[in-house]
Design a protein around this motif. Structure first.
Motif, short mmCIF file in Angstrom:
data_model
loop_
_atom_site.label_atom_id
_atom_site.label_comp_id
_atom_site.label_asym_id
_atom_site.label_seq_id
_atom_site.Cartn_x
_atom_site.Cartn_y
_atom_site.Cartn_z
N PHE A 1 1.12 -1.49 -0.03
CA PHE A 1 -0.09 -0.05 -0.18
C PHE A 1 0.60 1.12 -0.08
N THR A 2 2.06 1.05 0.60
CA THR A 2 2.62 2.54 0.66
C THR A 2 3.86 2.44 -0.71
N SER A 3 3.84 1.48 -1.42
CA SER A 3 4.07 0.98 -2.65
C SER A 3 3.11 2.66 -3.98
N ILE A 4 1.77 2.17 -4.21
CA ILE A 4 0.94 2.65 -4.21
C ILE A 4 1.33 3.79 -4.34
N VAL A 5 1.45 4.24 -2.91
CA VAL A 5 0.95 5.53 -2.47
C VAL A 5 2.02 6.67 -3.01
N LYS A 6 3.55 6.21 -2.73
CA LYS A 6 4.68 6.77 -3.43
C LYS A 6 4.46 6.88 -5.31
N ARG A 7 4.01 6.16 -5.92
CA ARG A 7 3.66 5.72 -6.85
C ARG A 7 2.88 7.03 -7.59
N LEU A 8 1.81 7.02 -6.99
CA LEU A 8 0.75 8.42 -6.80
C LEU A 8 0.97 9.84 -6.65
N VAL A 9 2.34 9.90 -5.92
CA VAL A 9 2.20 11.52 -4.93
C VAL A 9 3.04 11.30 -6.13
N GLU A 10 3.86 10.95 -6.56
CA GLU A 10 5.41 10.76 -7.85
C GLU A 10 4.78 11.28 -9.43
#
Ligand SMILES: NC(=O)CC[C@H](N)C(=O)O
Length: 226
Positions: A216-225
């Motif tokens: 879940f942190t992976s996708i959040v970082k991906r979306l923020v970037e």
């Protein structure tokens, strides 16, 4: 900046939608409840299909849910690059919808298997696994009856050759999945299916580890970037 918005679809019979929403929130994103009968993805940045027993697993697990009105929008969006994670029943739905190759068949021995399971993350380059390192070993619960991943020999060779096996079972294979496969991805890497339940390993108080939070942190970082 507004928080990333991650949709969680609820089908009749979904069981782990609230846990998936909690994991999304713990990762720092806003969970957005999506209903199977709607035809609107509400502009979300990613989607999770949760675990459970959609339509009671009648016909085959996921076989009816894949025809839900929302799935038509999801398939188009996923083919356009929307990040999608299918967890257990969600994985089964994604295979039935042909967003992922292969199928999930009844476990070898025909028993429902529910236990903490050691896994190895083999592909850390997907939208959902970048917070892991390739080869990382994690412990995440599994709980399913139809967890045996199968694919025809050509598809299996393609998955292995292209590094599209996202996670493998370690120790004792719980269900007879070919090549100990616990999860796979599509060619683009935006769609991932996983039989284990990372949403049940996000808080030490309520799970065997916090090893699942990385999905879940992976996708959040991906979306923020993005
Ligand atoms: N935990 C789940 O999502 C279960 C998936 C499906 N109902 C099965 O038993 O295989």
């Amino acid at each position: 900046m507004d928080a990333a918005r991650v949709g969680v679809i609820t089908f009749p019979g979904s069981l782990d939608d609230r846990d998936a929403a909690r994991a999304v929130r713990l990762a720092g994103a806003e969970p957005v409840a999506l209903w199977h009968a709607d035809d609107d993805l509400r502009g979300v940045d990613a989607v999770v299909l949760p675990g459970g027993f959609s339509y009671g697993d009648y016909l085959r697990a996921g076989a009816i849910a894949r025809f839900a009105p929302l799935m038509e929008k999801l398939v188009d969006a996923a083919r356009g690059g929307l990040p999608v994670l299918g967890i257990c029943n969600g994985f089964q739905v994604l295979c039935e919808a042909h967003l992922l190759p292969g199928a999930l068949l009844p476990n070898a021995g025909l028993h429902f298997v529910c236990r903490d399971q050691r896994l190895r993350v083999d592909d850390a380059d997907t939208a959902w696994t970048r917070d892991y390192t390739a080869g990382q070993e994690i412990v995440v619960p599994i709980k399913n009856r139809d967890g045996r991943y199968v694919a025809d020999p050509d598809t299996l060779a393609e998955l292995e050759g292209e590094g599209r096996v996202v996670a493998r079972y370690l120790d004792l294979n719980p269900n007879g999945s070919l090549n100990d496969i616990a999860g796979v991805r599509n060619e683009a890497g935006n769609v991932v299916g996983l039989m284990p339940h990372p949403e049940h390993a996000v808080e030490s108080l309520t799970g065997p580890s916090t090893d699942g939070l990385g999905f879940f942190t992976s996708i959040v970082k991906r979306l923020v970037e993005a």
